[in-house]
Design a protein around this motif. Structure first.
Motif: not given
Length: 174
Positions: A23-32, A111-116, A123-127, A134-139
């Motif tokens: 599972a791969v996460f961005d920080v700004d706007g996702v974790m913050t 690719d099917g074993q990776i979540a972004v 983040d568009l291309d890696i997603m 996955l994305t956040v409500a305010d994406a």
């Protein structure tokens, strides 16, 4: 029929989540929440939700590897992630696609074993390449359009925890 044998369009988010190993996460706007608090000395601070931290710990305990790929540097965020046991942290990353390819190849993952989880145009291309986007409500709309799953919470307010719980539930049910 296994997860990887199914046509992509026939998979629900839970079915996609069952096959996740990284599972791969961005920080700004996702974790913050995406805001920067600027101090008089030019320093910046961010806030992170405590529930997201527990979600990451639970995800790791479920056997899912975690990586963070962020376009911005942030020593405090890197320190927080280290405290949570996240060792694959890539800050100030100019090429998220190349970094994700490196992570995928080092682990021999499909690719099917990776979540972004991302929230904005960098983040568009890696997603798009992820088995579970996955994305956040305010994406931004472009990200919401390609996401397989959208959290109820906005970024920085427990959205990461929701994503972690989705993956944990699917992996445990599989």
């Amino acid at each position: 029929m296994t997860f990887l044998d199914r046509p992509d369009e026939a998979l629900t988010p839970a079915q996609r989540a069952a096959g996740i190993r990284l599972a791969v996460f961005d920080v700004d706007g996702v974790m913050t929440d995406g805001r920067l608090y600027l101090g008089p000395d030019g320093g910046e601070t961010k806030t992170m939700h405590i529930r997201d931290g527990l979600g990451l710990k639970r995800l790791a305990a479920a056997g899912i590897e975690i990586a963070v790929i962020s376009g911005r540097p942030s020593p405090p965020v890197a320190a927080r992630l280290a405290d949570l046991g996240v060792h694959e942290v890539h800050m100030a990353c100019d090429d998220k696609t190349a970094k994700l390819a490196e992570l995928r190849e080092a682990r021999s993952l499909a690719d099917g074993q990776i979540a972004v989880m991302g929230d904005d145009l960098p983040d568009l291309d890696i997603m798009r390449s992820a088995g579970l986007a996955l994305t956040v409500a305010d994406a931004v709309p472009e990200i919401r359009e390609i996401a397989h799953w959208v959290s109820a919470a906005p970024g920085g307010h427990g959205a990461v925890r929701e994503a972690c719980e989705l993956i944990i539930a699917a992996v445990e049910a599989d």
